[in-house]
Scaffold this active site. Structure first.
Site, PDB file in Angstrom:
ATOM      1  N   ALA A   1       0.849  -1.184   0.000  1.00 45.35           N
ATOM      2  CA  ALA A   1       0.000   0.000   0.000  1.00 45.35           C
ATOM      3  C   ALA A   1       0.882   1.230   0.000  1.00 45.35           C
ATOM      4  O   ALA A   1       2.064   1.161   0.290  1.00 45.35           O
ATOM      5  CB  ALA A   1      -0.901   0.003   1.229  1.00 45.35           C
ATOM      6  N   CYS A   2       0.295   2.365  -0.351  1.00 47.70           N
ATOM      7  CA  CYS A   2       0.970   3.657  -0.227  1.00 47.70           C
ATOM      8  C   CYS A   2      -0.017   4.644   0.383  1.00 47.70           C
ATOM      9  O   CYS A   2      -1.227   4.467   0.272  1.00 47.70           O
ATOM     10  CB  CYS A   2       1.427   4.187  -1.590  1.00 47.70           C
ATOM     11  SG  CYS A   2       2.806   3.287  -2.323  1.00 47.70           S
ATOM     12  N   ASP A   3       0.510   5.675   0.996  1.00 44.14           N
ATOM     13  CA  ASP A   3      -0.328   6.715   1.586  1.00 44.14           C
ATOM     14  C   ASP A   3       0.327   8.063   1.353  1.00 44.14           C
ATOM     15  O   ASP A   3       1.548   8.203   1.510  1.00 44.14           O
ATOM     16  CB  ASP A   3      -0.497   6.492   3.086  1.00 44.14           C
ATOM     17  CG  ASP A   3      -1.218   5.194   3.389  1.00 44.14           C
ATOM     18  OD1 ASP A   3      -2.458   5.181   3.329  1.00 44.14           O
ATOM     19  OD2 ASP A   3      -0.539   4.191   3.668  1.00 44.14           O
TER      20      ASP A   3
END
Length: 771
Positions: free
Chosen positions: A26-28
């Site tokens: 995931a990335c944020d």
């Protein structure tokens, strides 16, 4: 056959191990505008999550003018170069031209996220079915292009969307992986005056200006019915594809263009948890947000899934001052933020220390992701020093993370205290027209910070490595070769090695998985997904003889039962029937009730019955303890997921059966049998009853009955208490015309197992033939 239930599902293990971790990572990216910060600046931060070997160095590129006709090789596509590009700083994978995160000389900062869309699913399906498609830039390429060509956030957005419409964006986004790892992109773009969310689906896009004080994006589409600008064909393309009809009412970008497969809906739920967490933390600190606040969010593990992950490859905080004459700062930390240290970098410095831009053993090379080789540790790479530290921390995280944070928090506090004065002096020198002096001052400060961090990270690594000698000794008994013999892994040699101080399982052509240290039940948990685990078996002397590879696979419920439920079904079972899917593996199973028993239709005419659940809600398969299922419920109490639990046996050493088969194939049955006898006492080989039996039947089916009899005889000597080996030997003697020996072995088989009905029938036939 029942004991081989798990082999019906073995393809799932292969599919999931080969599947790049696009669904597991995931990335944020999150932003605090100047009205929410304590400093007179806009702050944008990002955590970039990648596969664990995807080294992500930091790069600086100066402003440059290019000759007419110049082009950029992006690895899988070439595009024209702009006549002028702006100075940028950013980090990106070792094989990729673009950035995961970055900032330019005008204070424009961008972070991107991978998202799943309908156009992406169409392109993937076309490639998987053998069709041809146009490949385009990665989202990372588009990010860097936006920084190099846009003086404002709006200009950068227009650069990205114009390139997107011209070249698309399809292709793998992960090293060593093919198009199954492709993803579309969302972007968060900010400058000192405004911030934008840009979400894309193939060549279509929608963008919304952030009017709130804070905002965030993750791996999902967030724009629904309101946007400020969009691609001209956004609506008409959806109409043409029949994803939307005029009678559907209000056009919802998320619903129309977002992919709706069960796996991706699960991913969306996980992404929303992280996005809500980052936004919530920003709101909690409204009015007092600083770079330290943003770094704290990057290190947060207060949600499941967390923002800070062992997969995080880098993190940044871009500090964009309101005053254009003030110097912007790009705070950057390699690898996992909680085990790392943010250092201030400045575009005005005109460069960064070389060690920041070095990859590992593979070096920096722009290639197609599928052609990229796994990068490995190098002590000359700043990024790899921190990846190594993170792995060392995870060996004893509870105690070691405190040591790391005490060291790095003190350094960061010193950097923050000094950076204000350094920026002020550099700005004064710029204003006086002495740009070189300003650049030298900033470069010297960054170099000093980097050197102090390198000293600390190496001291921490040395300390933890000395403490880890016992850990290496703990791993030693498990290292070596193991042989699998299920599904597509027929006679496949797996390797257990120590890598980065962790037990690592190497499955040729599929995956390389690292495992945490065993829990109180002896389970070694795979650190990336948490859905694969190992347990090991030992003999009476404590020698490791094999392992079980455990896999938990979630299937999302996509439909209810196809027929009405029979009368009398217990309430706790009523919502279990239905269809469950795993889109990434193309698998769909139907659960229903037959004769008041819960069963699963796994295809090809196989319907498997389930035994009543245990106290922890696990339903076993009738007559088989190698596979089971459990069900998860959502917040409203309804069933949302069926988990398939499987265990696959993998033997220590090489398969004696397959090695002997090679000798026999060369023309010598006697030498094959002699080798089997030698290997009985050789720890480098294992002798498995089923494998030996299968070899005998392969010889039998090939017409080599005499050789088959010798193999079955060997099996009898090794496994004299198995009814099945006598049954097989009896069958071979029967086919050879030796009725007396056939009867003797069938009788022995029935003596060991009176319920061997097949053997009983053959014995009756043989004995009747002699009357």
């Amino acid at each position: 056959m029942n004991r081989h239930t798990c082999y019906r599902f073995a393809f799932l293990l292969a599919a999931l191990l080969a599947w790049p971790r696009a669904y597991l990572s995931a990335c944020d990216t999150w932003v605090a505008r100047n009205d929410a910060t304590r400093v007179a600046a806009t702050l944008l931060a990002k955590n970039s999550d990648r596969t664990v070997f995807d080294c992500q160095p930091l790069f600086y590129y100066p402003a440059r003018e290019w000759p007419a006709g110049s082009v950029i090789d992006l690895g899988r596509v070439t595009i024209p170069q702009s006549r002028k590009t702006y100075a940028t700083i950013g980090s990106g994978p070792y094989w990729c031209w673009g950035y995961e995160e970055g900032m330019n000389e005008f204070g424009v900062a961008i972070g991107n996220e991978g998202i799943a869309t309908r156009p992406l699913a169409e392109l993937r399906e076309t490639v998987m079915s053998g069709g041809s498609v146009e490949y385009g830039p990665t989202g990372m390429d588009l990010l860097r292009l936006g920084l190099e060509r846009g003086k404002t956030a709006r200009e950068a957005l227009e650069v990205i969307t114009s390139l997107l419409e011209a070249y698309g964006q399809f292709g793998s986004g992960l090293p060593t992986a093919g198009v199954e790892a492709a993803y579309d992109n969302s972007f968060l773009i900010a400058d000192r005056k405004e911030a934008w969310i840009l979400e894309t689906a193939g060549r279509q896009w929608a963008a919304r200006r952030i009017t709130e004080s804070v905002g965030s994006i993750s791996n999902m589409i967030r724009i629904t019915t309101r946007w400020d600008i969009a691609s001209e064909q956004l609506r008409s393309h959806a109409l043409e594809k029949q994803w939307y009809r005029e009678t559907d009412g209000l056009f919802n970008f998320e619903e129309v263009y977002g992919s709706s497969t069960p796996a991706e809906r699960l991913q969306t739920r996980r992404s929303r948890i992280r996005a809500d967490r980052s936004c919530g933390l920003l709101r909690d600190h409204y009015g007092s947000i600083t770079t330290a606040t943003m770094a704290g969010i990057a290190r947060d593990r207060g949600s499941t899934p967390a923002i800070d992950m062992d997969l995080t490859a880098s993190s940044c905080v871009a500090e964009i001052p309101d005053d254009p004459d003030e110097i912007a700062v790009f705070w950057w930390a390699p690898s996992v933020p909680s085990s790392s240290c943010y250092v201030p970098f400045f575009i005005e410095a005109g460069g960064i220390p070389d060690i920041l831009s070095r990859a590992g053993t593979r070096g920096r090379k722009i290639v197609r992701p599928s052609a990229a080789e796994r990068d490995e540790f190098s002590g000359d790479s700043y990024w790899w020093l921190f990846r190594d530290l993170a792995d060392l921390v995870n060996l004893d995280r509870d105690s070691r993370i405190r040591t790391v944070r005490n060291e790095f928090d003190a350094l960061e506090e010193t950097f923050r205290e000094r950076v204000t004065a350094v920026k002020r002096e550099a700005a004064a020198r710029k204003k006086a027209g002495d740009d070189d002096a300003a650049a030298g001052l900033l470069a010297a400060f960054t170099r000093e910070c980097v050197n102090s961090v390198i000293l600390s990270v190496n001291e921490l690594r040395d300390t933890f490595r000395e403490q880890s000698v016992r850990v290496t000794q703990q791993l030693a008994p498990y290292l070596g070769s193991y042989t699998a013999n299920f599904g597509m892994y027929r006679n496949t040699v797996f390797r257990i090695e120590e890598k980065n101080h962790l037990l690592t399982l190497i499955i040729p052509g599929s995956a390389e998985l690292s495992f945490t240290y065993p829990d109180e039940n002896g389970y070694w948990l795979e650190k990336m997904s948490g859905r694969v685990a190992l347990t090991f078996s030992e003999d009476s002397s404590g020698q490791v003889t094999g392992m079980l590879l455990h896999q938990t696979t979630p299937f999302a419920k996509t439909a209810g039962p196809e027929e009405p439920l029979p009368e009398g079904v217990p309430d706790e079972v009523k919502d279990l029937p239905g269809t469950y899917e795993l889109a990434m593996a193309g698998a769909s199973y139907r659960v229903f009730i037959r004769d008041m028993v819960l069963v699963i239709d796994v295809g090809q005419g196989h319907v498997l019955g389930l035994t009543p659940p245990t106290g922890d809600g696990v339903w076993g398969f009738e007559g088989d303890n190698s596979a089971a299922v459990s069900f998860d419920r959502g917040e409203d109490g309804t069933v949302t997921v069926m988990n398939l639990h499987q265990s696959f046996p993998v033997h220590r050493g090489l398969s004696a059966a397959y090695a002997a088969e090679e000798i026999i194939a060369a023309g010598s049955v006697r030498e094959g049998i002699e080798a089997l006898q030698r290997w009985r006492d050789d720890p480098g080989y294992f002798i498995d009853e089923t494998d030996i039996n299968a070899l005998g039947y392969r010889l039998l089916n090939a017409g080599n009955t005499a050789a088959a009899i010798e193999i079955f005889r060997f099996n009898v000597t090794v496994f004299p208490l198995s009814f099945n080996v006598y049954d097989s030997l009896g069958e071979a003697f029967m086919l050879a015309g030796n009725r007396e020996e056939a009867i003797r072995n069938y009788r022995k088989s029935l003596e060991l197992n009176p319920n061997n009905d097949g053997g009983r029938k053959m014995l009756e036939k043989l004995e009747g033939a002699g009357e």
